[in-house]
Design an enzyme around this catalytic site. Structure first.
Site, short mmCIF file in Angstrom:
data_model
loop_
_atom_site.label_atom_id
_atom_site.label_comp_id
_atom_site.label_asym_id
_atom_site.label_seq_id
_atom_site.Cartn_x
_atom_site.Cartn_y
_atom_site.Cartn_z
N GLU A 150 4.71 9.41 1.89
CA GLU A 150 5.84 10.05 0.80
C GLU A 150 6.65 10.67 1.91
OE1 GLU A 150 3.94 12.66 -2.06
OE2 GLU A 150 2.80 11.07 -2.95
N PRO A 151 7.95 10.93 1.53
CA PRO A 151 8.97 11.49 2.27
C PRO A 151 8.72 12.57 3.17
CG PRO A 151 10.04 10.80 -0.08
CD PRO A 151 8.41 10.55 0.08
N GLU B 28 0.16 3.58 10.31
CA GLU B 28 -1.26 3.69 10.18
C GLU B 28 -1.93 4.94 10.95
OE1 GLU B 28 -3.30 2.09 8.14
OE2 GLU B 28 -2.39 0.08 7.87
N GLN C 13 11.61 -6.08 32.36
CA GLN C 13 12.21 -5.73 33.74
C GLN C 13 12.02 -7.10 34.36
OE1 GLN C 13 13.48 -2.81 34.07
NE2 GLN C 13 14.00 -3.05 36.05
N PHE D 19 0.94 -1.24 -0.09
CA PHE D 19 -0.02 -0.04 -0.08
C PHE D 19 1.03 1.37 0.01
CE2 PHE D 19 -2.67 3.02 2.13
CZ PHE D 19 -3.84 3.13 1.32
#
Length: 370
Positions: free
Chosen positions: A117-118, A353, A326, A113
């Protein structure tokens, strides 16, 4: 029955190999093929179209089980189910469903999908990738970033601008085979976790697609993308829950076998209280996820509930993984045990998402008086 079948497969064919896949950045093709045989690649797709014919709740349960064995593999499966298959199921033409949805749902193909974009993450209305109409189709140019399965997928759903003047109504969705000339895997990201899932930057350089590869109507891409993200957020929440559950189960088992000051760790009330809190957080996340899934299955809008499930589950998961690590003390920090890998894998659930802040924006909008 679905849960038990996937759990048995995950424990036998995924969990024992997850650490090695992570260490060597191995794409788990064989495990994906096995999940495909179980119907996990197209869970909500009707059987007539190659899917399992189940519902969103079943998908949530399946993704939890896969993620409990390996978070990276669950990401690959989640994306193929929703948004890829869900978008084609809702908006694809009959021919697109026959040619692309059927093999995607059966697991004969894998989908990606391409939205981010950058310089454009959650604000999908600001896309710059262009799809210029031609006599026989479209020519796509642009860059897509952080694309799950960008290298290993067979086909990608690509969001691109077809009418710049129309704003978000000028965005369209396309099917682009990854073998197309002009579909270029520019780089693979070196990530904190989920090493078995490839995350790619994709260049589109004069990538030609036919008119038959347009999904839905021209200009409907923004709405199509958002529809896929609603179900996708339920999937990410389910992944986060599965990884957190695996970390918790490991911690609980360790607490019942390791001795400290002459008794099992579990007998120390401070540790019991910690585990009780973690168990409660896990169950609360599961109920939020299942509620959102059931609303979606009933055909009720659940943008708010999906955002709540993803927000709570993803942030809960990091806390549970940290607290579980832990319990192991120094052993939790080394890769002899699965905690350090799970801790790395789960962190991205608060990012993809839609980040946690984006989920809060969506929830806040839903709270406004109408």
């Amino acid at each position: 029955m679905v849960r038990d079948a996937v759990r048995d497969y995950a424990r036998a064919e995924i969990a024992p190999f997850a650490a090695d896949w992570d260490r060597h950045c191995t794409f788990p093709k064989a495990a994906l093929a096995g999940l495909a045989r179980l119907g996990c690649l197209g869970v909500t797709v009707p059987e007539a179209l190659g899917g399992a014919g189940l519902d969103t709740l079943a998908l949530a349960v399946i993704l939890e089980e896969i993620a409990a064995a390996d978070g990276a593999l669950s990401t690959i499966v989640s994306v193929n189910n929703c948004p890829v298959c869900s978008i084609l199921q809702a908006y694809g033409s009959d021919e697109q469903k026959k040619t692309w949805l059927r093999p995607l749902a059966k697991g004969d193909m894998l989908g990606a999908f391409c939205l981010t974009e950058p310089h454009v993450g959650s604000d999908a209305s600001r896309l710059t990738t262009r799809a210029e109409p031609t006599a026989n189709g479209y020519v796509i140019n642009g860059v897509k970033q952080f694309i799950t399965s960008g290298k290993n997928a067979d086909v990608a759903i690509v969001l691109a601008v077809t009418d710049k003047a129309a704003g978000k109504r000028g965005i369209s969705a396309f099917l682009v085979p990854t073998s197309s000339k002009g579909y270029i895997v520019a780089r693979l990201e070196d990530k904190l976790g989920q090493h078995a899932s490839d995350t790619a930057q994709i260049l589109f350089e004069d990538c030609v697609v036919g008119e038959d590869m347009l999904i839905g109507a021209q200009g409907s891409g923004y709405r199509i993308a958002l529809s896929g993200l609603e179900g996708g957020r339920i999937g990410i929440a389910s992944q986060a829950l599965g990884m957190a559950r695996a970390a918790f189960d490991a911690a609980l088992d360790y607490a019942n076998t390791r001795e400290s000051f002459g008794v099992k760790l579990f007998e120390h009330q401070a540790l019991q209280f910690r585990l009780a809190e973690l168990a409660t957080q896990l169950e609360a996340a599961r109920q939020l996820i299942w509620h959102a899934a059931c609303l979606r299955d009933a055909g009720v809008p659940c943008l708010k509930e999906a955002a709540m499930a993803k927000l709570f589950a993803s942030e809960m998961a990091e806390r549970v993984c940290s607290e579980s690590l832990q319990v192991f003390g120094g052993y939790g920090y080394v890769n002899d045990f699965p905690l350090e890998r799970i801790y790395r894998d789960v962190r991205v659930c608060q990012i993809y998402e839609g980040t946690s802040d984006i989920q809060k924006i969506l929830i806040g909008r839903a709270l406004r008086p109408h």
